[in-house]
Design an enzyme around this catalytic site. Structure first.
Site, PDB file in Angstrom:
ATOM      1  N   SER A   1       0.868  -1.185   0.000  1.00 60.16           N
ATOM      2  CA  SER A   1       0.000   0.000   0.000  1.00 60.16           C
ATOM      3  C   SER A   1       0.896   1.224   0.000  1.00 60.16           C
ATOM      4  O   SER A   1       2.058   1.144   0.419  1.00 60.16           O
ATOM      5  CB  SER A   1      -0.865   0.005   1.258  1.00 60.16           C
ATOM      6  OG  SER A   1      -1.459   1.276   1.459  1.00 60.16           O
TER       7      SER A   1
ATOM      8  N   TYR B   1      -1.999  -1.225  10.456  1.00 57.59           N
ATOM      9  CA  TYR B   1      -2.015  -1.440   8.996  1.00 57.59           C
ATOM     10  C   TYR B   1      -0.732  -0.905   8.370  1.00 57.59           C
ATOM     11  O   TYR B   1      -0.080  -1.593   7.571  1.00 57.59           O
ATOM     12  CB  TYR B   1      -3.244  -0.735   8.406  1.00 57.59           C
ATOM     13  CG  TYR B   1      -3.430  -0.905   6.920  1.00 57.59           C
ATOM     14  CD1 TYR B   1      -4.001  -2.061   6.401  1.00 57.59           C
ATOM     15  CD2 TYR B   1      -3.065   0.103   6.024  1.00 57.59           C
ATOM     16  CE1 TYR B   1      -4.192  -2.210   5.032  1.00 57.59           C
ATOM     17  CE2 TYR B   1      -3.251  -0.038   4.667  1.00 57.59           C
ATOM     18  CZ  TYR B   1      -3.822  -1.197   4.172  1.00 57.59           C
ATOM     19  OH  TYR B   1      -4.008  -1.348   2.812  1.00 57.59           O
TER      20      TYR B   1
HETATM   21  N1  LIG Z   1      -8.546  -0.476  -1.696  1.00 58.58           N
HETATM   22  C1  LIG Z   1      -7.543   0.310  -1.422  1.00 58.58           C
HETATM   23  O1  LIG Z   1      -7.683   1.555  -1.364  1.00 58.58           O
HETATM   24  C2  LIG Z   1      -6.167  -0.269  -1.185  1.00 58.58           C
HETATM   25  C3  LIG Z   1      -5.066   0.600  -1.204  1.00 58.58           C
HETATM   26  C4  LIG Z   1      -3.790   0.087  -0.972  1.00 58.58           C
HETATM   27  C5  LIG Z   1      -3.617  -1.273  -0.745  1.00 58.58           C
HETATM   28  N2  LIG Z   1      -4.707  -2.099  -0.728  1.00 58.58           N
HETATM   29  C6  LIG Z   1      -4.454  -3.520  -0.452  1.00 58.58           C
HETATM   30  O2  LIG Z   1      -4.990  -4.288  -1.513  1.00 58.58           O
HETATM   31  C7  LIG Z   1      -5.386  -5.562  -1.017  1.00 58.58           C
HETATM   32  C8  LIG Z   1      -6.824  -5.852  -1.441  1.00 58.58           C
HETATM   33  O3  LIG Z   1      -7.656  -4.824  -0.927  1.00 58.58           O
HETATM   34  P1  LIG Z   1      -9.127  -4.538  -1.497  1.00 58.58           P
HETATM   35  O4  LIG Z   1      -9.387  -3.083  -1.305  1.00 58.58           O
HETATM   36  O5  LIG Z   1      -9.275  -5.150  -2.842  1.00 58.58           O
HETATM   37  O6  LIG Z   1      -9.965  -5.285  -0.379  1.00 58.58           O
HETATM   38  P2  LIG Z   1     -11.340  -6.113  -0.419  1.00 58.58           P
HETATM   39  O7  LIG Z   1     -11.807  -6.082   0.994  1.00 58.58           O
HETATM   40  O8  LIG Z   1     -12.243  -5.631  -1.500  1.00 58.58           O
HETATM   41  O9  LIG Z   1     -10.826  -7.573  -0.801  1.00 58.58           O
HETATM   42  C9  LIG Z   1     -10.005  -8.319   0.064  1.00 58.58           C
HETATM   43  C10 LIG Z   1     -10.357  -9.778  -0.072  1.00 58.58           C
HETATM   44  O10 LIG Z   1      -9.521 -10.500   0.843  1.00 58.58           O
HETATM   45  C11 LIG Z   1     -10.321 -11.460   1.519  1.00 58.58           C
HETATM   46  N3  LIG Z   1      -9.714 -11.776   2.805  1.00 58.58           N
HETATM   47  C12 LIG Z   1      -9.680 -10.994   3.916  1.00 58.58           C
HETATM   48  N4  LIG Z   1      -9.057 -11.636   4.911  1.00 58.58           N
HETATM   49  C13 LIG Z   1      -8.703 -12.849   4.430  1.00 58.58           C
HETATM   50  C14 LIG Z   1      -8.021 -13.969   4.975  1.00 58.58           C
HETATM   51  N5  LIG Z   1      -7.600 -13.970   6.239  1.00 58.58           N
HETATM   52  N6  LIG Z   1      -7.802 -15.042   4.190  1.00 58.58           N
HETATM   53  C15 LIG Z   1      -8.230 -15.061   2.904  1.00 58.58           C
HETATM   54  N7  LIG Z   1      -8.880 -14.034   2.335  1.00 58.58           N
HETATM   55  C16 LIG Z   1      -9.119 -12.943   3.081  1.00 58.58           C
HETATM   56  C17 LIG Z   1     -11.691 -10.812   1.657  1.00 58.58           C
HETATM   57  O11 LIG Z   1     -12.714 -11.761   1.890  1.00 58.58           O
HETATM   58  C18 LIG Z   1     -11.814 -10.094   0.325  1.00 58.58           C
HETATM   59  O12 LIG Z   1     -12.422 -10.911  -0.655  1.00 58.58           O
HETATM   60  C19 LIG Z   1      -5.191  -5.519   0.508  1.00 58.58           C
HETATM   61  O13 LIG Z   1      -3.964  -6.132   0.839  1.00 58.58           O
HETATM   62  C20 LIG Z   1      -5.136  -4.033   0.798  1.00 58.58           C
HETATM   63  O14 LIG Z   1      -4.420  -3.733   1.959  1.00 58.58           O
HETATM   64  C21 LIG Z   1      -5.976  -1.636  -0.955  1.00 58.58           C
END
Ligand SMILES: NC(=O)c1ccc[n+]([C@@H]2O[C@H](COP(=O)([O-])OP(=O)(O)OC[C@H]3O[C@@H](n4cnc5c(N)ncnc54)[C@H](O)[C@@H]3O)[C@@H](O)[C@H]2O)c1
Length: 271
Positions: free
Chosen positions: A142, A155
């Site tokens: 991130s 986080y």
């Molecule tokens: N959305 C943002 O703004 C953003 C920005 C920077 C980084 N990220 C990173 O991107 C990644 C995905 O984020 P997103 O926004 O797509 O999130 P999201 O919540 O839409 O998707 C995350 C998925 O991971 C699954 N998950 C959660 N815990 C789990 C576990 N213990 N085991 C297996 N699956 C699990 C959830 O069920 C979900 O389907 C994360 O690592 C997040 O930190 C997101």
């Protein structure tokens, strides 16, 4: 020419958001994909939909904080498709709190998913990749890996740790033909934010107002835009790239907020 023709990929957190967009893009590029998620209903639905459209996708219900489940997930990919070329560690969770609110339980939970879960899947994947002569690991970090945004101390800690994990794997396994890179998205509107907005009693529009405004592009990313950058790092197009942290953040990390303020105080506005 499809960019992942014949490749075998494993993607965690593939039922939603960035992970789901990555699964969809990888399948469109010719990969066979094994996706892991805790969300059984959505994970199975994504796999069923893509298989019905001619893809080759397997869903494995997995809690990535559990090492045995990570091993079983990677083994399922190898057994189903005959090897492993790509791992995308993406499943992640957030806690919104500062250091005074933290406790051992929340530290264990977030470190378990965001750091140890990545390490468990990487360990199993590296072992499989060594057998097939190499591979590529992409760890979704991130922009919080390099800059604080407030009230997310756990986080932010985990996302910085992902960079160290990535470099360590890259260094140790370059000789095995394995590349490891991190990607640091900025704000991306995903299902996570829909849930968060609902929990706060806000509409998603209210919640995401201001999203991405600190960057040069003044907007959040679409999950597909992050999936495209993950595809690049995962593919042979990035054959000489390892150990990096690719900022996919609309320029947020490249802005000097102090100089921006100075210009604004002088009445100079961005065109
Ligand atoms: N959305 C943002 O703004 C953003 C920005 C920077 C980084 N990220 C990173 O991107 C990644 C995905 O984020 P997103 O926004 O797509 O999130 P999201 O919540 O839409 O998707 C995350 C998925 O991971 C699954 N998950 C959660 N815990 C789990 C576990 N213990 N085991 C297996 N699956 C699990 C959830 O069920 C979900 O389907 C994360 O690592 C997040 O930190 C997101």
């Amino acid at each position: 020419m499809r960019r992942l023709e014949g490749k075998i990929a494993a993607v965690t957190g593939g039922a939603s958001g960035i992970g789901e967009a990555t699964v969809r893009r990888f399948v469109a590029e010719g990969a066979k994909v094994c996706l892991a998620d805790v969300d059984e209903e959505r994970g199975a639905a994504v796999a069923d939909e893509l298989n019905a459209a001619g893809g080759t996708v397997r869903f494995v219900r997995t809690q990535t904080q559990d090492e045995a489940q990570c091993e079983a997930f990677i083994r399922a990919a190898v057994d189903a498709f005959g090897g492993l070329d790509i791992l995308v560690n993406n499943a992640g969770i957030r806690h919104y709190q500062g250091i005074l609110e933290t406790d051992n339980t929340t530290w264990d939970r977030i470190l378990g998913v965001n750091v140890k879960g990545y390490a468990f899947c990487a360990k199993a994947a590296v072992a499989a990749m060594k057998k097939s002569g190499g591979g590529s690991i992409v760890n979704v970090s991130s922009n919080r890996s390099t800059a604080a945004g407030g009230n997310m101390v756990e986080y932010d800690t985990t996302k910085a740790a992902v960079i160290g994990l990535t470099r360590g794997i890259a260094y140790d396994h370059a000789r095995d033909g394995i590349r490891a890179n991190a990607i640091s998205p900025g704000p991306v509107f995903t299902r996570f934010h829909e849930k968060r907005a609902a929990a706060l009693g806000k509409t998603t529009e209210e919640f995401i107002r201001g999203f991405g405004q600190g960057g040069m592009m003044k907007r959040p990313a679409r999950p597909e835009e992050i999936a495209a950058a993950i595809l690049f790092l995962a593919s042979d197009d990035a054959s000489y790239i390892t150990g990096i942290n690719l900022m996919a953040d609309g320029g947020i990390s490249a802005v000097d907020p102090d100089s921006l303020n100075t210009w604004l105080q002088q009445g100079v506005t961005a065109s």
